[in-house]
Design an enzyme around this catalytic site. Sequence first.
Site, mmCIF file in Angstrom:
data_model
loop_
_atom_site.group_PDB
_atom_site.id
_atom_site.type_symbol
_atom_site.label_atom_id
_atom_site.label_comp_id
_atom_site.label_asym_id
_atom_site.label_seq_id
_atom_site.Cartn_x
_atom_site.Cartn_y
_atom_site.Cartn_z
ATOM 1 N N HIS A 175 1.497 3.056 -3.404
ATOM 2 C CA HIS A 175 0.530 3.945 -4.046
ATOM 3 C C HIS A 175 1.002 5.390 -4.099
ATOM 4 C CE1 HIS A 175 -3.153 1.795 -5.069
ATOM 5 N NE2 HIS A 175 -3.023 1.068 -3.980
ATOM 6 N N GLN A 228 0.821 -1.213 0.000
ATOM 7 C CA GLN A 228 0.000 0.000 0.000
ATOM 8 C C GLN A 228 0.856 1.265 0.000
ATOM 9 O OE1 GLN A 228 -3.527 -0.057 -0.457
ATOM 10 N NE2 GLN A 228 -2.702 -2.057 -1.021
ATOM 11 N N GLU A 257 -8.884 2.971 6.223
ATOM 12 C CA GLU A 257 -9.457 2.583 4.929
ATOM 13 C C GLU A 257 -9.411 1.062 4.765
ATOM 14 O OE1 GLU A 257 -8.663 3.480 0.158
ATOM 15 O OE2 GLU A 257 -7.072 3.817 1.625
#
Length: 442
Positions: free
Chosen positions: A271, A268, A337
């Site tokens: 990103h 992640q 998230e």
Amino acid sequence: MLATIDLRGRTADGADGAGLDYARVVPRAAVDVEAALGVVRPVCDDVAARGEEALREYSERFDRVVPASFRVPQAAIDEAVERLDPELRAAFEVSIARRRTVCAAELGPAGVDVELAPGARVTQRMVPIERVGLYVPGGLAPLASSVIMNVVPAQVAGCASIAVSSPPQREFGGLPHPSILAVCGLLGVEEVYAVGGAQAVAMFAYGVPGLCRPVKMVTGPGNIYVVAAKRLLRGIVSIDSEAGPTEIMVLADETADPTLVAADLVSQSEHDPLAAAVLVTDSPALADRVQAALPDQVAAARHSERITTSMSGRQSAVVLVDDLEQGLAVVNAYATEHLEIQTRDAGALAARVTNAGAIFVGSWSPVSLGDYSAGSTHVLPTGACACHSSGLNVKSFLKAVHVVEYSRDALAEVARHVEVFAEAEDLPSHGRAVSIRFADPS
């Protein structure tokens, strides 16, 4: 590589005088949408006033290429599909099929039907939003997966008109990335625009004569200027959310595999330099092993510089807790998230999570699965908004409409209640609109 925040022995607010606000103790990346509003306001106003002429100027300034046509020709979409690598096409089609299956289940009952008394009926219909504009980023990564995550639920909801916009790319002659066009083609989306940033949101909201009709809703992630434009134009159009930098939080105990935990944090961080990667654990030994595994994994990554910036930022950390109960309190306060749970009895802990955009249970359910092929949505609330908001789903594209149908006798039963209520609010004509129906016509 990751900073350490030690919460052992520190309880949450309300438990004792030395309590902590767990929602604030794990910092997030600084994102100032209000400041960006000053940048996007003149852009949006200009697109509203000058339409395609303004789009050309901003495309040249921001994307450094002006498409031959902002509306992508169908031939370009068809060509993108034809040129797809067979293995990539299969991956796209699996993702589409699984997302469509989950979306069909999300749709659920068509409505509700309640009879409150004989002749007194209220029904609720779920009506699809007629026309939607779906934004797909094309900056650091061409997110073809976001086409699926936006288009499929809109299609299943029954939206009659779907338009997609993604930034033009210089290396592809001013068209959006071929993978984005190919997925649009596989999904049967014919209205595609090579427009990016705030100007794309403005185009959708106001419409551009001769090019694009206004939409009723704009969805999809983007950079801070896309987010600011969505905030600015909310009310002219509906929006899904104000998506910020991506976040992953992993709740793990000593049973977790440190190599897997490290890989998921790295995935992640890839990103965005502002991406948040947070490990919450009651095992200092696991924390040490994860920290030890990170340098080699980061060094081997294609985007190691971006990942290093993310992981060394204030938004990323290892959070040490006394036990998994405290860990769960931190998780629910942070409202991430993406939440991974890699513990013994992970399913039982997952059932007690109240605030998360999506929950990934066990070591065989990494966040990257959800990004592509799990069937779930990856358009999820960030910045602690998971405490009050949901990810993009079929119902995001539906609006509820109550249909009220009373007979004469049913209205007579509550007529006096309406009159008394109306009088108490000093709105007597409301009451008269009921009583006049029973007045003697003579």
